[in-house]
Motif scaffolding. Sequence first.
Motif, PDB file in Angstrom:
ATOM      1  N   THR A  63       4.393 -30.677   4.142  1.00 21.26           N
ATOM      2  CA  THR A  63       5.226 -31.850   3.875  1.00 21.26           C
ATOM      3  C   THR A  63       6.628 -31.593   4.429  1.00 21.26           C
ATOM      4  OG1 THR A  63       6.044 -31.062   1.748  1.00 21.26           O
ATOM      5  CG2 THR A  63       3.951 -32.277   1.732  1.00 21.26           C
ATOM      6  N   VAL A  64       7.410 -32.636   4.573  1.00 19.91           N
ATOM      7  CA  VAL A  64       8.793 -32.476   5.027  1.00 19.91           C
ATOM      8  C   VAL A  64       9.558 -31.572   4.066  1.00 19.91           C
ATOM      9  CG1 VAL A  64      10.979 -33.684   5.408  1.00 19.91           C
ATOM     10  CG2 VAL A  64       8.853 -34.663   6.281  1.00 19.91           C
ATOM     11  N   GLU A  65       9.337 -31.766   2.769  1.00  9.67           N
ATOM     12  CA  GLU A  65      10.024 -30.954   1.767  1.00  9.67           C
ATOM     13  C   GLU A  65       9.638 -29.482   1.893  1.00  9.67           C
ATOM     14  OE1 GLU A  65      10.080 -35.074   0.807  1.00  9.67           O
ATOM     15  OE2 GLU A  65       8.324 -33.775   1.124  1.00  9.67           O
ATOM     16  N   SER A  90       8.667 -33.123  15.375  1.00 12.15           N
ATOM     17  CA  SER A  90       7.430 -33.727  14.880  1.00 12.15           C
ATOM     18  C   SER A  90       7.087 -34.926  15.761  1.00 12.15           C
ATOM     19  CB  SER A  90       7.587 -34.178  13.416  1.00 12.15           C
ATOM     20  OG  SER A  90       8.233 -35.430  13.328  1.00 12.15           O
ATOM     21  N   THR A  91       6.042 -35.659  15.383  1.00  7.94           N
ATOM     22  CA  THR A  91       5.681 -36.871  16.121  1.00  7.94           C
ATOM     23  C   THR A  91       6.614 -38.025  15.772  1.00  7.94           C
ATOM     24  OG1 THR A  91       4.155 -37.501  14.360  1.00  7.94           O
ATOM     25  CG2 THR A  91       3.233 -36.249  16.191  1.00  7.94           C
ATOM     26  N   ASN A  92       7.377 -37.863  14.712  1.00  7.31           N
ATOM     27  CA  ASN A  92       8.227 -38.930  14.187  1.00  7.31           C
ATOM     28  C   ASN A  92       9.686 -38.639  14.532  1.00  7.31           C
ATOM     29  OD1 ASN A  92      10.024 -40.111  12.002  1.00  7.31           O
ATOM     30  ND2 ASN A  92       8.087 -41.117  11.504  1.00  7.31           N
ATOM     31  N   HIS A  93      10.326 -39.570  15.242  1.00  7.40           N
ATOM     32  CA  HIS A  93      11.688 -39.344  15.714  1.00  7.40           C
ATOM     33  C   HIS A  93      12.670 -39.162  14.555  1.00  7.40           C
ATOM     34  CE1 HIS A  93      15.176 -39.590  18.341  1.00  7.40           C
ATOM     35  NE2 HIS A  93      15.661 -40.573  17.601  1.00  7.40           N
ATOM     36  N   ALA A  94      12.615 -40.057  13.574  1.00  8.72           N
ATOM     37  CA  ALA A  94      13.553 -39.974  12.443  1.00  8.72           C
ATOM     38  C   ALA A  94      13.356 -38.688  11.659  1.00  8.72           C
ATOM     39  CB  ALA A  94      13.374 -41.191  11.525  1.00  8.72           C
ATOM     40  N   GLU A  95      12.112 -38.275  11.523  1.00  9.69           N
ATOM     41  CA  GLU A  95      11.812 -37.025  10.824  1.00  9.69           C
ATOM     42  C   GLU A  95      12.378 -35.826  11.583  1.00  9.69           C
ATOM     43  OE1 GLU A  95       7.877 -36.646   8.813  1.00  9.69           O
ATOM     44  OE2 GLU A  95       7.607 -35.003  10.245  1.00  9.69           O
ATOM     45  N   THR A  96      12.281 -35.860  12.908  1.00  8.44           N
ATOM     46  CA  THR A  96      12.846 -34.785  13.737  1.00  8.44           C
ATOM     47  C   THR A  96      14.355 -34.709  13.563  1.00  8.44           C
ATOM     48  OG1 THR A  96      11.068 -35.041  15.354  1.00  8.44           O
ATOM     49  CG2 THR A  96      13.056 -33.905  16.102  1.00  8.44           C
ATOM     50  N   LEU A  97      15.012 -35.853  13.566  1.00  3.53           N
ATOM     51  CA  LEU A  97      16.460 -35.884  13.349  1.00  3.53           C
ATOM     52  C   LEU A  97      16.806 -35.304  11.981  1.00  3.53           C
ATOM     53  CD1 LEU A  97      17.348 -39.452  14.721  1.00  3.53           C
ATOM     54  CD2 LEU A  97      17.813 -37.262  15.842  1.00  3.53           C
ATOM     55  N   TYR A  98      16.048 -35.704  10.962  1.00  6.06           N
ATOM     56  CA  TYR A  98      16.312 -35.238   9.601  1.00  6.06           C
ATOM     57  C   TYR A  98      16.133 -33.724   9.490  1.00  6.06           C
ATOM     58  CZ  TYR A  98      15.623 -34.289   4.655  1.00  6.06           C
ATOM     59  OH  TYR A  98      15.710 -33.745   3.387  1.00  6.06           O
ATOM     60  N   LEU A  99      15.020 -33.208  10.012  1.00 10.13           N
ATOM     61  CA  LEU A  99      14.746 -31.773   9.896  1.00 10.13           C
ATOM     62  C   LEU A  99      15.756 -30.942  10.681  1.00 10.13           C
ATOM     63  CD1 LEU A  99      10.858 -31.885  10.135  1.00 10.13           C
ATOM     64  CD2 LEU A  99      12.174 -31.047   8.184  1.00 10.13           C
ATOM     65  N   THR A 100      16.188 -31.457  11.824  1.00 11.32           N
ATOM     66  CA  THR A 100      17.189 -30.735  12.618  1.00 11.32           C
ATOM     67  C   THR A 100      18.521 -30.698  11.880  1.00 11.32           C
ATOM     68  OG1 THR A 100      16.067 -31.461  14.643  1.00 11.32           O
ATOM     69  CG2 THR A 100      18.304 -30.609  14.872  1.00 11.32           C
ATOM     70  N   PRO A 276      -5.675 -14.624   3.742  1.00  6.17           N
ATOM     71  CA  PRO A 276      -6.071 -15.309   4.978  1.00  6.17           C
ATOM     72  C   PRO A 276      -6.484 -16.758   4.733  1.00  6.17           C
ATOM     73  CG  PRO A 276      -7.857 -13.911   4.220  1.00  6.17           C
ATOM     74  CD  PRO A 276      -6.707 -13.664   3.280  1.00  6.17           C
ATOM     75  N   LYS A 277      -5.502 -17.613   4.562  1.00  7.81           N
ATOM     76  CA  LYS A 277      -5.750 -18.997   4.165  1.00  7.81           C
ATOM     77  C   LYS A 277      -5.034 -19.962   5.103  1.00  7.81           C
ATOM     78  CE  LYS A 277      -6.837 -22.363   1.247  1.00  7.81           C
ATOM     79  NZ  LYS A 277      -8.213 -22.819   1.037  1.00  7.81           N
ATOM     80  N   LEU A 278      -5.766 -20.983   5.552  1.00  7.67           N
ATOM     81  CA  LEU A 278      -5.171 -22.099   6.280  1.00  7.67           C
ATOM     82  C   LEU A 278      -5.456 -23.360   5.482  1.00  7.67           C
ATOM     83  CD1 LEU A 278      -6.607 -20.086   8.647  1.00  7.67           C
ATOM     84  CD2 LEU A 278      -5.317 -21.656  10.089  1.00  7.67           C
ATOM     85  N   ARG A 279      -4.652 -24.375   5.696  1.00  2.04           N
ATOM     86  CA  ARG A 279      -4.923 -25.668   5.077  1.00  2.04           C
ATOM     87  C   ARG A 279      -5.817 -26.489   5.996  1.00  2.04           C
ATOM     88  NH1 ARG A 279       1.023 -27.579   2.705  1.00  2.04           N
ATOM     89  NH2 ARG A 279       0.968 -26.290   0.816  1.00  2.04           N
ATOM     90  N   LEU A 280      -6.816 -27.127   5.393  1.00  2.43           N
ATOM     91  CA  LEU A 280      -7.639 -28.036   6.165  1.00  2.43           C
ATOM     92  C   LEU A 280      -6.774 -29.138   6.777  1.00  2.43           C
ATOM     93  CD1 LEU A 280     -10.662 -28.337   3.699  1.00  2.43           C
ATOM     94  CD2 LEU A 280     -10.623 -27.109   5.885  1.00  2.43           C
ATOM     95  N   PRO A 281      -7.084 -29.581   7.996  1.00  4.61           N
ATOM     96  CA  PRO A 281      -8.346 -29.405   8.714  1.00  4.61           C
ATOM     97  C   PRO A 281      -8.477 -28.088   9.489  1.00  4.61           C
ATOM     98  CG  PRO A 281      -6.896 -30.804   9.996  1.00  4.61           C
ATOM     99  CD  PRO A 281      -6.179 -30.532   8.705  1.00  4.61           C
TER     100      PRO A 281
END
Length: 309
Positions: A63-65, A90-100, A276-281
């Motif tokens: 998640t973003v959080e 990310s694939t989302n422009h606004a999300e990329t701006l926020y995370l940066t 040794p754990k990944l989240r699906l998928p």
Amino acid sequence: MMVMSIEEAKVKFKGSIAPIITPFKENDEIDYKALEQLIEWHIAEGSHGISVTGTTGEPSSLTVEERVKVMETAIKTVAGRVPVIPGTGSTNHAETLYLTKRAEELGADGAMVIVPYYNKPNQEALYKHFKAVADSTSLPIIIYNIPGRTATNLHVKTLAKLNNDCENIIGVKESNKDFEHVNRVLLHCGKDFLLFSGIELLCFPMLAIGGAGYISATANVYPGKVAEVYDAWAAGNVARAQELHYELMPLNDVLFKDTNPAPLKAALGMLNRVHPKLRLPMDLPAKGLQEEIAEVLKGYGLLSEKVEL
């Protein structure tokens, strides 16, 4: 927080920038204690920088959080000892701006911003996207071009235009098997542009054409040896760097026989570094490949006892 200057970043962003996995507990929760321990191990082993929440960190499964908390954990754990350059794209422009922006507020030294995956933007759209990201922050930006995962290649001319128009776009991670393309990056962007390899078998060749270093997933398993390639090169010991390049090849090969970071997490589980754990998928490799990974680890002396798979 004082943002690292462009000039300082161009000096300090070098060598083996380790793209750390995101460790999970058996119940799928992020194991922040294991993340802290991994980072301490990398610094002790000589990694020259730390990156989290890039491709190897399974950002699309977070998640973003969670991405913000992983960045915060890494920055606090490193405590200024080496540069921290988290992945904020990310694939989302606004999300990329926020995370940066959050990376900057948390005290990151830079941000690595991937070419948006799945969307397949054209070159003009990519220019606008990265220009807006650069304009939104004072952080030094490393663009991440990985056409095998994004289905879009950032053209050299587009990258050169961004470098010319955005003072804080200072480098690129090229996970690009087209070595002709990679050579043209420094031709068109200038020799002070920071070129990092994201292809394991091109880490050493990238140094030979003027690269600043590499961001290699293999560092998760053998950080000291991966860092030593750069250290040997920087010391002028080309023969040793070349020797290490070939020494690491079997490990590089086996760790990419399934989609990254699945083989890495299998290997780190065998080495008792993480669950040794990944989240699906995403999931662990088939048993046959896990057995092959174990044999390769034994060949390097990293694994001495039989493991239950």
